[in-house]
Design an enzyme around this catalytic site. Structure first.
Site, mmCIF file in Angstrom:
data_model
loop_
_atom_site.group_PDB
_atom_site.id
_atom_site.type_symbol
_atom_site.label_atom_id
_atom_site.label_comp_id
_atom_site.label_asym_id
_atom_site.label_seq_id
_atom_site.Cartn_x
_atom_site.Cartn_y
_atom_site.Cartn_z
ATOM 1 N N LYS A 1 23.687 72.175 -73.094
ATOM 2 C CA LYS A 1 22.276 71.895 -72.848
ATOM 3 C C LYS A 1 21.883 70.617 -73.581
ATOM 4 O O LYS A 1 22.247 70.405 -74.734
ATOM 5 C CB LYS A 1 21.389 73.062 -73.283
ATOM 6 C CG LYS A 1 21.610 73.546 -74.701
ATOM 7 C CD LYS A 1 20.831 74.829 -74.962
ATOM 8 C CE LYS A 1 21.125 75.374 -76.356
ATOM 9 N NZ LYS A 1 20.436 76.651 -76.611
ATOM 10 N N ARG B 1 28.656 82.240 -75.526
ATOM 11 C CA ARG B 1 28.075 80.908 -75.670
ATOM 12 C C ARG B 1 29.232 79.922 -75.644
ATOM 13 O O ARG B 1 29.673 79.409 -76.671
ATOM 14 C CB ARG B 1 27.275 80.799 -76.967
ATOM 15 C CG ARG B 1 26.391 79.560 -77.029
ATOM 16 C CD ARG B 1 25.560 79.554 -78.304
ATOM 17 N NE ARG B 1 24.600 80.643 -78.374
ATOM 18 C CZ ARG B 1 23.416 80.639 -77.759
ATOM 19 N NH1 ARG B 1 23.053 79.598 -77.022
ATOM 20 N NH2 ARG B 1 22.595 81.664 -77.877
ATOM 21 N N GLU C 1 21.868 70.246 -63.991
ATOM 22 C CA GLU C 1 20.770 71.026 -63.441
ATOM 23 C C GLU C 1 19.535 70.876 -64.314
ATOM 24 O O GLU C 1 19.653 70.627 -65.521
ATOM 25 C CB GLU C 1 21.128 72.523 -63.395
ATOM 26 C CG GLU C 1 22.385 72.856 -62.644
ATOM 27 C CD GLU C 1 22.852 74.285 -62.888
ATOM 28 O OE1 GLU C 1 23.846 74.683 -62.268
ATOM 29 O OE2 GLU C 1 22.218 74.995 -63.714
ATOM 30 N N ARG D 1 14.511 83.724 -68.296
ATOM 31 C CA ARG D 1 15.800 83.975 -67.658
ATOM 32 C C ARG D 1 15.721 85.278 -66.873
ATOM 33 O O ARG D 1 15.248 86.301 -67.380
ATOM 34 C CB ARG D 1 16.884 84.062 -68.728
ATOM 35 C CG ARG D 1 18.330 84.164 -68.221
ATOM 36 C CD ARG D 1 18.878 82.815 -67.882
ATOM 37 N NE ARG D 1 20.305 82.881 -67.563
ATOM 38 C CZ ARG D 1 21.276 82.637 -68.430
ATOM 39 N NH1 ARG D 1 20.969 82.314 -69.678
ATOM 40 N NH2 ARG D 1 22.536 82.689 -68.043
ATOM 41 N N LYS E 1 16.878 72.009 -66.779
ATOM 42 C CA LYS E 1 16.753 73.097 -67.749
ATOM 43 C C LYS E 1 15.292 73.511 -67.770
ATOM 44 O O LYS E 1 14.456 72.887 -68.411
ATOM 45 C CB LYS E 1 17.227 72.695 -69.142
ATOM 46 C CG LYS E 1 17.279 73.920 -70.055
ATOM 47 C CD LYS E 1 17.863 73.637 -71.393
ATOM 48 C CE LYS E 1 18.140 74.956 -72.119
ATOM 49 N NZ LYS E 1 17.108 75.980 -71.958
#
Length: 516
Positions: free
Chosen positions: A380, A374, A211, A218, A213
């Site tokens: 990422k 996390r 996707e 957020r 980033k």
């Protein structure tokens, strides 16, 4: 029996003095067992370095000046401190500053010198005793005699650890088990770990969802009928600041939704604005209409956590993605590619960068939504840069870094041979490096205060960072984002370090390509 502030101060000092995780857990648990009712919430907040009311907005110098008259014996109760903070938070209008100051002065006069020091550090956000959330969750479980997994899940779903602690210690397992996903009660967001590159991410995940980033804000959006609520990453309600998001969800047919996404301000040609520009839209209660016209927001949703009475947090990502695609129109969906092919993923990554985004996310298709975690199922991949900078100062570490100089102040050269600070970092350091740099920096000490050792600007260090951002905090007007140490450069002299002009050129290029 009322819990005294002194009990929490003693626990905090003992927690800070040990680097052993289990010892920290047991010390906190023992403190919590002695608390009753809402005292549990206050104690958990204070031992986490926070207050239930948030920051009081008074600086270190003002607070430190209050450390004059004091009590000789500890008698200040936790509830007394909390009540004063409630009154300070409620004090508004003409004369409010003087009234808040008077209330604080009266509070400090009732505290012992040790308690005063604790309160100063607590109020300015400098109380770092190593009681991170993971340790606190384990301590709450130990104090309540409950499984850690049950406390952790409740904390993720509620997003408020002091509340979870009160329920666990005062109401027990059954009440904790009743905590579930609820509309208009935000969950903690799931977080990602970094990956070195696309190939590394796919090697770890196999077939994955790629996707964009988006370097935006957020947002977690809750919809129940006609009521739409928007929360930030820190779970603050910002509904009134983002009417575009509210309107977009109002057009959706689904009756109940909890969605995870990113909001980003766009340029007139549709390119993403820098992060700090987007953040100008959040928290605004005045001039929202004007700001909307000047900085229109786009929102891209990438996860669906609840739909029409069904919680999806424990479902695999592929099911949540399907629910998301079924519930929303295409313009509200994050662009996504599902692939195991590195070449295809690299093309997707290159396209995301070309559009001004900061990289891509790679996500496992089989993982649940790990709220507040996390985990390794979200990775990422972002572009990174490096600079050779000089260490200007360092702050003493906390927890396992106690006794070492840890948080580095980083500077670039200016045209006059001076130094321009660009930020701080404590990331990327091994224990061996911490030990070495403490020795080397102390040998170069020029002055110090309680927390910081200033040094002669002699050591060059290579620092990786993701982006630059405009900043009013530093004199050069720029700050590093997500800076981390790559290593010291003994082969370079201070005059070989990068200049502030080089940094400004990097920022100009970043802005020109649409990144932050």
């Amino acid at each position: 029996m009322t819990t005294l502030l002194a009990a929490v101060v003693e626990a905090s000092d003992r927690v800070a003095a040990t680097s052993r995780r289990l010892a920290k857990r047991d010390l906190i648990a023992a403190c919590l067992r002695g608390a009753q009712g809402d005292e549990v919430e206050i104690a958990v907040a204070y031992l986490s370095g926070e207050t239930r009311q948030g920051r009081i907005g008074i600086g270190y110098a003002t607070l430190a000046a209050l450390r004059g008259a004091h009590a000789n014996e500890a008698s200040l109760a936790l509830r007394d401190v909390d009540a004063v903070l409630e009154r300070i938070a409620a004090t508004q209008g003409k004369g409010a500053a003087a009234e808040r100051g008077a209330q604080l002065r009266a509070l400090f006069e009732r505290a012992t010198p040790v308690e005063q020091d604790f309160l100063v550090r607590l109020f300015v956000g400098e109380l770092r005793q190593g009681a991170l959330e993971g340790v606190m969750i384990e301590a709450i479980a130990a104090a309540a005699g409950l499984p850690v997994v049950d406390v952790r899940r409740a904390a993720m779903l509620v997003g408020n650890l002091p509340t979870v602690a009160r329920v666990a210690l005062t109401e027990g397992a059954d009440a904790l088990a009743r905590i579930a996903v609820a509309l208009h009660r935000p969950l903690q967001p799931m977080l990602a770990q970094p990956a070195d590159d696309i190939a590394a991410a796919l090697s770890q995940l196999g077939t994955a969802a790629l996707e964009w980033k988006v370097d935006g804000a957020r947002v977690q959006v809750h919809k129940a009928g006609d009521k739409v609520t928007v929360y930030t990453r820190s779970l603050n309600d910002v509904t009134g600041s983002v009417p575009e998001i509210v309107e977009a969800l109002g057009m959706v047919a689904a009756r109940e939704l909890i969605l995870d996404g990113e909001a980003v301000a766009l340029t007139p040609d549709g390119a993403p604005q820098p992060f700090q520009v987007t953040m100008r839209r959040f928290g605004r209660r005045l001039d929202v209409a004007r700001m909307r016209s000047e900085l229109p927001l786009a929102v891209y949703f990438f996860d669906c956590l609840h739909r029409d009475g069904v919680s999806l947090v424990d479902r695999p990502a592929r099911e949540r993605f399907d629910a998301l695609a079924d519930a929303l129109p295409a313009p509200l969906l994050i662009p996504r590619l599902i692939t195991a092919e590195v070449a295809a993923a690299e093309d997707f990554y290159a396209d995301a960068l070309a559009r001004g985004h900061e990289g891509v996310m790679a996500k496992s298709l089989d993982a649940p939504y790990e709220a507040g975690s996390r985990g390794a199922s979200w990775l990422k991949v972002k572009r990174a840069h490096t600079l050779d900078l000089v260490v200007l100062a360092a702050e003493w570490g906390h927890g396992r870094r106690s006794g070492w100089l840890s948080n580095l102040h980083l500077g670039a050269r200016d045209a006059d041979g001076g130094w321009v600070m660009l930020g701080k970092t404590f990331k990327g350091m091994t224990d061996a490096l911490l030990e070495w740099q403490t020795h080397e920096l102390l040998a170069r000490e020029s002055q110090r205060d309680d927390y910081t050792v200033h040094v002669r600007p002699e050591l060059v260090i290579e620092v990786a960072f993701n982006d630059l951002q405009a900043s009013t905090r530093y004199p050069g007007g720029l700050a590093l984002r997500f800076a981390r140490v790559k290593g010291y450069r003994p082969d370079k002299r201070p005059e070989d370090a990068d200049t502030i002009d080089t940094v400004r050129a990097l920022y100009a290029a970043q802005v020109a390509r649409g990144g932050q």
